[in-house]
Design a protein around this motif. Structure first.
Motif, PDB file in Angstrom:
ATOM      1  N   ASN A 126       0.832  -1.202   0.000  1.00 36.63           N
ATOM      2  CA  ASN A 126       0.000   0.000   0.000  1.00 36.63           C
ATOM      3  C   ASN A 126       0.870   1.257   0.000  1.00 36.63           C
ATOM      4  OD1 ASN A 126      -2.469  -1.335  -0.014  1.00 36.63           O
ATOM      5  ND2 ASN A 126      -2.524  -1.495   2.208  1.00 36.63           N
ATOM      6  N   ASN A 127       0.375   2.277  -0.684  1.00 41.26           N
ATOM      7  CA  ASN A 127       1.038   3.577  -0.752  1.00 41.26           C
ATOM      8  C   ASN A 127       0.369   4.500   0.268  1.00 41.26           C
ATOM      9  OD1 ASN A 127       2.342   5.924  -1.380  1.00 41.26           O
ATOM     10  ND2 ASN A 127       1.543   6.091  -3.462  1.00 41.26           N
ATOM     11  N   TYR A 128       1.116   4.843   1.318  1.00 39.36           N
ATOM     12  CA  TYR A 128       0.569   5.649   2.399  1.00 39.36           C
ATOM     13  C   TYR A 128       0.933   7.126   2.254  1.00 39.36           C
ATOM     14  CZ  TYR A 128      -0.241   1.151   4.662  1.00 39.36           C
ATOM     15  OH  TYR A 128      -0.657  -0.115   4.946  1.00 39.36           O
TER      16      TYR A 128
ATOM     17  N   TRP B 219      -3.349   7.274   5.773  1.00 43.04           N
ATOM     18  CA  TRP B 219      -3.736   5.900   6.058  1.00 43.04           C
ATOM     19  C   TRP B 219      -5.127   5.580   5.528  1.00 43.04           C
ATOM     20  CZ3 TRP B 219      -0.606   2.240   8.295  1.00 43.04           C
ATOM     21  CH2 TRP B 219       0.608   2.717   8.809  1.00 43.04           C
ATOM     22  N   MET B 220      -6.012   6.550   5.528  1.00 46.48           N
ATOM     23  CA  MET B 220      -7.375   6.297   5.080  1.00 46.48           C
ATOM     24  C   MET B 220      -7.452   6.116   3.566  1.00 46.48           C
ATOM     25  SD  MET B 220      -9.047   6.199   7.867  1.00 46.48           S
ATOM     26  CE  MET B 220     -10.718   6.205   7.233  1.00 46.48           C
TER      27      MET B 220
END
Length: 447
Positions: free
Chosen positions: A265-267, A271-272
């Motif tokens: 995942n690309n944060y 985070w949402m």
């Protein structure tokens, strides 16, 4: 009276009828002689008797047939019964290697990605970044390197020229000293004035020689310093070229091992809004972009309830079933159990042990993260009578099953030998008997 003569018939005068108006009379029809019909009453009577006999026989045959099951049923199975502990879990790989973005490489923009979830082999390209900026920097660094190399060569050539000129000047100064010494040696045979002049010329020549030697040393030190400075500049430019070439080579990332590619995942957007990396995303140095799990090390990580922990042990045989592949049943072995419980972040929070079952022969369709269930085989009971778990009911505090009879259903008391989530091993029921899966009404029960 005069008798009247009887009237004589007068012949009718034939009248001519046209040919087209003439009517031809049909010939007379021959009538066949009437025959006597045979009586059919005995035939009808025989057919009626035959139908009655067939109906009676059919009825007697039908009344002896068993009553068809109105309720869903299943036969009692005789064979090996497995005592199971069932738990939910997901697949994971014991060995997994991450693919990280290169360090000290700016402007990492993704322009190509391998298909997510596809099998990859070792040293296969999986991620490519935009190399245009690195190529421009490489051209600039190469130009700086060429300029620094030319300046160094020029300084070395100038140092050689200066050294050669200093050598000539030093030789000339030594010659002047030797000449002045020779003139000074004539002081005994020449006048006193000429002798003093010769001694003064000798002193001046020696001073000029010292000055020339100092000049030569100065030129040598200056040349060495300049050459060293330009050499360091050339080395720095060469190092920049090597770094830029390294950055350019890191614009393509390869798979470290064979497996499947899974993107992280690309944060960067929070985070949402985290989503897997895709084409066009900007990566930061050292970021974990993807993960390559080894499919040969797949295992099922399951959550075991505390009440089942004492029933299982390391080494038990395990059957693994995957939700997305219901037709697949995999053989596994329970390799380990966590010594302590782990708390889940679900609501309501629960605590459970973790069990790890390694799959003996993984299927090519398996992927890490798939959900499934494991059945830990705790015990094996040979020649047991097994019925579906839905067919066992409680009547007056005792377990019973309802068997299918000719005219209804009969309650049979049984003894529970063992249970698993799907079946129950019972005693007191012959194999092959059909038992209902739904409890029948009281009016359908036989005494």
């Amino acid at each position: 009276m005069t008798p009247v003569a009887a009237a004589t018939p007068v012949a009718a005068t034939p009248v001519a009828v046209p040919l087209e108006e003439r009517v031809v009379a049909p010939p007379p029809k021959r009538v066949a002689p009437r025959r006597r019909r045979p009586r059919r009453y005995p035939v009808f009577a025989a057919v009626a008797v035959a139908l009655g006999v067939c109906g009676y026989l059919g009825w007697t045959k039908w009344k002896d047939l068993p009553l068809g099951p109105k309720l869903p049923s299943a036969p009692a199975r005789q064979g090996e019964f497995l005592v199971l502990v069932r738990a939910r879990g997901e697949l994971r790989a014991r060995r997994s290697v991450q693919v990280t973005a290169p360090v000290n490489v700016p402007e990492l923009r993704i322009v190509w990605l391998a298909a997510a979830g596809e099998p990859v082999t070792a040293d296969q390209a999986v991620i490519r970044f935009d190399p245009s900026s690195a190529k421009q920097q490489l051209n600039e660094k190469k130009a700086e390197l060429q300029q620094a190399q030319a300046a160094l060569e020029q300084a070395e050539a100038q140092a050689r020229i200066t050294a050669e000129q200093d050598r000539i000047d030093l030789a000339k100064a030594r010659y002047e000293v030797e000449r002045a010494e020779l003139e000074a040696s004539k002081a005994e045979i020449v006048s006193r004035l000429q002798g003093e002049e010769s001694r003064i010329d000798l002193a001046l020549s020696r001073q000029k020689l010292q000055v020339q030697e100092a000049t030569v040393q100065l030129h040598e030190a200056s040349s060495r310093s300049k050459i060293a400075s330009l050499g360091r500049k050339r080395d720095q430019a060469s190092s920049d070229v090597e770094i830029t070439e390294y950055r350019l080579s890191r614009m393509e990332l390869k798979a470290p091992i064979s497996g499947v590619i899974v993107y992280m995942n690309n944060y960067s957007q929070g985070w949402m809004n985290a989503k897997p990396f895709k084409i066009g995303d900007q990566a930061w140095p050292g970021a974990a972009l993807a993960e390559v799990p080894d499919l040969n090390t797949l295992e099922m990580e399951a959550k075991l309830d505390e009440i089942d922990r004492s029933r299982i042990a390391v080494g038990n045989d395990v059957r693994v079933k995957i939700d997305s592949l219901p037709e697949l049943s995999l053989q596994a072995k329970l390799d380990g159990i966590s010594p302590l419980t782990q708390q889940s972040f679900e609501w309501p929070p629960t605590r459970s042990f973790r069990g790890y079952a390694s799959i003996k022969q993984p299927d090519a369709r398996l992927r890490p993260g798939m959900n499934g269930a494991i059945d830990v085989i705790v015990n094996r009971i040979p020649n047991a009578i097994g019925v579906p778990a839905k067919s066992v009911f409680t009547k007056r505090g005792k377990p019973v099953v309802y068997t299918v009879e000719n005219k209804g259903y009969r309650a049979v008391a049984v003894e529970i030998a063992a249970r698993n989530p799907d079946e129950v091993a019972v005693r007191g029921l012959p194999p092959g008997r059909h038992v209902t899966l739904v409890e029948p009404d009281a009016k359908e029960l036989l005494p």
